[in-house]
Design a protein around this motif. Structure first.
Motif, mmCIF file in Angstrom:
data_model
loop_
_atom_site.group_PDB
_atom_site.id
_atom_site.type_symbol
_atom_site.label_atom_id
_atom_site.label_comp_id
_atom_site.label_asym_id
_atom_site.label_seq_id
_atom_site.Cartn_x
_atom_site.Cartn_y
_atom_site.Cartn_z
ATOM 1 N N HIS A 29 0.865 -1.179 0.000
ATOM 2 C CA HIS A 29 0.000 0.000 0.000
ATOM 3 C C HIS A 29 0.905 1.234 0.000
ATOM 4 O O HIS A 29 1.991 1.203 0.583
ATOM 5 C CB HIS A 29 -0.882 -0.024 1.252
ATOM 6 C CG HIS A 29 -1.950 1.006 1.237
ATOM 7 N ND1 HIS A 29 -1.706 2.327 1.495
ATOM 8 C CD2 HIS A 29 -3.277 0.907 0.968
ATOM 9 C CE1 HIS A 29 -2.829 3.011 1.406
ATOM 10 N NE2 HIS A 29 -3.803 2.168 1.085
ATOM 11 N N ALA A 38 -5.676 -9.893 -4.417
ATOM 12 C CA ALA A 38 -5.457 -8.554 -3.872
ATOM 13 C C ALA A 38 -5.718 -7.514 -4.960
ATOM 14 O O ALA A 38 -5.183 -7.620 -6.068
ATOM 15 C CB ALA A 38 -4.033 -8.419 -3.352
ATOM 16 N N PHE A 62 -0.495 -4.466 -0.101
ATOM 17 C CA PHE A 62 -0.525 -4.985 1.270
ATOM 18 C C PHE A 62 -0.469 -3.829 2.261
ATOM 19 O O PHE A 62 0.471 -3.038 2.243
ATOM 20 C CB PHE A 62 0.670 -5.922 1.476
ATOM 21 C CG PHE A 62 0.772 -6.488 2.864
ATOM 22 C CD1 PHE A 62 -0.163 -7.400 3.326
ATOM 23 C CD2 PHE A 62 1.822 -6.124 3.694
ATOM 24 C CE1 PHE A 62 -0.055 -7.931 4.604
ATOM 25 C CE2 PHE A 62 1.935 -6.652 4.967
ATOM 26 C CZ PHE A 62 1.004 -7.561 5.427
ATOM 27 N N TRP A 119 -7.782 -4.283 3.528
ATOM 28 C CA TRP A 119 -7.106 -4.675 2.291
ATOM 29 C C TRP A 119 -8.205 -5.029 1.302
ATOM 30 O O TRP A 119 -9.037 -5.895 1.566
ATOM 31 C CB TRP A 119 -6.232 -5.882 2.577
ATOM 32 C CG TRP A 119 -5.209 -6.218 1.548
ATOM 33 C CD1 TRP A 119 -4.932 -5.577 0.387
ATOM 34 C CD2 TRP A 119 -4.290 -7.314 1.623
ATOM 35 N NE1 TRP A 119 -3.911 -6.187 -0.275
ATOM 36 C CE2 TRP A 119 -3.485 -7.269 0.479
ATOM 37 C CE3 TRP A 119 -4.068 -8.329 2.539
ATOM 38 C CZ2 TRP A 119 -2.479 -8.183 0.214
ATOM 39 C CZ3 TRP A 119 -3.068 -9.245 2.282
ATOM 40 C CH2 TRP A 119 -2.277 -9.179 1.130
#
Length: 186
Positions: A99, A126, A130, A137
């Motif tokens: 992130h 994802a 992260f 998330w």
């Protein structure tokens, strides 16, 4: 001297659990959210960490008051809610490893790679980088297509196998989850 207090309301959170702070007829003056125990605001001028609220104060209230004061002072601008909602997330292409708020340290990179391995094994994709253990998330369930926030601290293997109840709104059912994910068959 007169002090004007703006009435704000908190809207529904987005995929990263950022709450829009709304004034008037659906004008968003910014977003309030938690990140590693601190409260942050994001407005037309950027992102600011407000820290932890004083005891007895809710973080969301502290953040909304900060945004209202900045708006009343003319330092930030408002955006119509419908426009703000479409600006926030256009998730395209592969997600970054980390992130943007996560520093690129060897420990964070190692933790992110380990998390992605477990996500793949449990059929999650994802859609954002992260964020660490206790931050939302954005993930997509590869079994049914549901998309939303999950927390790594709730999915990581040190707690044993995650629940077969993968997310709100149902999924494919406990039996199918166990059949489709090999980790449940060990």
């Amino acid at each position: 001297m007169s002090v004007t207090t703006l009435t704000t309301r908190i809207g529904e959170p987005d995929l990263e659990c950022r709450y829009p702070v709304v004034i008037g007829e659906n004008q968003v003056i910014g977003y309030a959210f938690r990140w590693h125990r601190d409260w942050l605001v994001q407005d037309s001028t950027g992102e600011f960490n407000l820290g932890r609220p004083p005891k007895g104060t809710k973080g969301i209230d502290m953040a909304a008051a900060r945004l209202a004061a900045e708006y009343a002072a003319g330092r930030i601008s408002a955006t119509p809610l419908a426009e703000a909602a479409t600006e926030l997330h256009a998730i395209c292409g592969p997600a970054p490893l980390l992130h943007p708020r996560m520093p690129k340290t060897p420990g964070n990179v190692e933790a992110a790679n380990a998390a992605l391995e477990v996500l793949a094994e449990h059929r999650w994709m994802a859609l954002s980088g992260f964020p660490g253990s206790d931050n939302p998330w954005v993930l997509r369930c590869e079994l049914c297509g549901w998309t939303g926030p999950k927390y790594w601290s709730h999915l990581r293997p040190q707690r044993g196998l995650p629940s077969t109840r993968r997310h709100d709104g149902g999924c494919v059912g406990d039996e199918k989850v166990r059949a489709l994910i090999t980790a449940y068959q060990k």
